[in-house]
Write an enzyme that holds these catalytic residues in place. Structure first.
Site, mmCIF file in Angstrom:
data_model
loop_
_atom_site.group_PDB
_atom_site.id
_atom_site.type_symbol
_atom_site.label_atom_id
_atom_site.label_comp_id
_atom_site.label_asym_id
_atom_site.label_seq_id
_atom_site.Cartn_x
_atom_site.Cartn_y
_atom_site.Cartn_z
ATOM 1 C CG ASP A 131 -2.009 1.051 1.138
ATOM 2 O OD1 ASP A 131 -3.085 0.563 0.920
ATOM 3 O OD2 ASP A 131 -1.708 2.169 1.150
ATOM 4 C CB ILE A 132 0.823 4.316 -1.907
ATOM 5 C CG1 ILE A 132 1.806 5.126 -2.746
ATOM 6 C CG2 ILE A 132 -0.492 4.933 -1.742
ATOM 7 C CD1 ILE A 132 1.580 6.019 -3.949
ATOM 8 C CG ASN A 190 -12.655 -0.756 3.796
ATOM 9 O OD1 ASN A 190 -13.028 -0.985 4.671
ATOM 10 N ND2 ASN A 190 -11.514 -0.064 3.542
ATOM 11 C CD GLU A 223 -9.999 6.692 0.531
ATOM 12 O OE1 GLU A 223 -8.835 6.884 0.010
ATOM 13 O OE2 GLU A 223 -10.552 7.526 1.390
ATOM 14 C CG HIS A 273 -8.718 -2.769 -2.452
ATOM 15 N ND1 HIS A 273 -9.626 -2.156 -3.035
ATOM 16 C CD2 HIS A 273 -8.631 -1.992 -1.357
ATOM 17 C CE1 HIS A 273 -10.025 -0.928 -2.296
ATOM 18 N NE2 HIS A 273 -9.361 -0.999 -1.259
ATOM 19 C CG HIS A 314 -6.708 -2.979 2.989
ATOM 20 N ND1 HIS A 314 -6.198 -1.828 2.871
ATOM 21 C CD2 HIS A 314 -8.016 -2.698 2.490
ATOM 22 C CE1 HIS A 314 -6.757 -0.868 2.338
ATOM 23 N NE2 HIS A 314 -8.206 -1.574 2.085
HETATM 24 P P1 5GP Z 1 -9.805 1.302 0.483
HETATM 25 O O1 5GP Z 1 -10.109 2.485 1.054
HETATM 26 O O2 5GP Z 1 -10.475 1.339 -0.969
HETATM 27 O O3 5GP Z 1 -10.058 0.174 0.887
HETATM 28 O O4 5GP Z 1 -8.244 1.358 0.110
HETATM 29 C C1 5GP Z 1 -7.683 1.945 -0.682
HETATM 30 C C2 5GP Z 1 -6.098 1.675 -0.651
HETATM 31 O O5 5GP Z 1 -5.381 1.968 -1.627
HETATM 32 C C3 5GP Z 1 -5.670 2.824 0.464
HETATM 33 O O6 5GP Z 1 -4.870 2.113 1.685
HETATM 34 C C4 5GP Z 1 -4.697 3.577 -0.310
HETATM 35 O O7 5GP Z 1 -3.405 4.141 0.520
HETATM 36 C C5 5GP Z 1 -4.238 2.885 -1.544
HETATM 37 N N1 5GP Z 1 -3.710 3.240 -2.657
HETATM 38 C C6 5GP Z 1 -4.402 4.402 -3.277
HETATM 39 N N2 5GP Z 1 -3.914 4.763 -4.231
HETATM 40 C C7 5GP Z 1 -2.704 3.726 -4.564
HETATM 41 C C8 5GP Z 1 -1.738 3.668 -5.327
HETATM 42 O O8 5GP Z 1 -1.484 4.327 -6.464
HETATM 43 N N3 5GP Z 1 -0.802 2.679 -5.144
HETATM 44 C C9 5GP Z 1 -0.639 1.855 -4.056
HETATM 45 N N4 5GP Z 1 0.344 0.857 -4.004
HETATM 46 N N5 5GP Z 1 -1.843 2.105 -3.238
HETATM 47 C C10 5GP Z 1 -2.554 2.954 -3.399
#
Ligand code: 5GP
Length: 125
Positions: free
Chosen positions: A39-40, A97, A105, A110, A112
């Site tokens: 994760d970034i 999520n 988001e 995905h 985690h």
């Molecule tokens: P969500 O809130 O959708 O469950 O999690 C999305 C995740 O994607 C977040 O933890 C965010 O840090 C990660 N993320 C968003 N953009 C990027 C990206 O460009 N590269 C990587 N490796 N992770 C990302």
């Protein structure tokens, strides 16, 4: 901004672009069905995202439209990433999520994987 997980798959999402090689990622594992990468913006010492290669918005969408081979491949990939990174003995947390209330988001399914410390309560209070 959380997404509406009932919307159709949007091919321009960030994880679709990572899968197409248009954006870089730090790959942890890859096979026919899944890609795992760091994760970034890590929320734990180890924070890995595992995504299916197919175009699915959420767990809900995947479980409805995904093929048995894709679902088995993805679930096995999540477990394999955990095992290969030595996470089973200390323990780890999986999180997926879905939609607005969960603050999803990125509109590509995905999971985690969080690990590397005591992970605290399951939900913020
Ligand atoms: P969500 O809130 O959708 O469950 O999690 C999305 C995740 O994607 C977040 O933890 C965010 O840090 C990660 N993320 C968003 N953009 C990027 C990206 O460009 N590269 C990587 N490796 N992770 C990302």
């Amino acid at each position: 901004m959380p997404i509406d997980a009932t919307l159709p798959y949007d091919d321009s999402n960030i994880f679709a672009r990572i899968l197409r090689g248009e954006l870089p990622s730090k790959t942890v594992y890859e096979d026919e069905f899944a890609l795992a990468f760091h994760d970034i913006n890590p929320q734990a010492p180890l924070h890995i995202l595992v995504i299916p290669k197919g175009a699915y918005v959420s767990w809900d969408d995947f479980s409805e439209r995904g093929g048995d081979d894709e679902i088995a491949g993805f679930v096995r990939a999540v477990g394999r990433v955990a095992r290969e990174n030595g996470l089973v003995a200390p323990g780890y947390r999986l999180l997926a999520n879905v939609g607005f209330d969960s603050h999803q988001e990125v509109p590509h399914l995905h999971v985690h994987i969080f690990a590397g410390q005591q992970l605290g309560p399951m939900l913020a209070r």
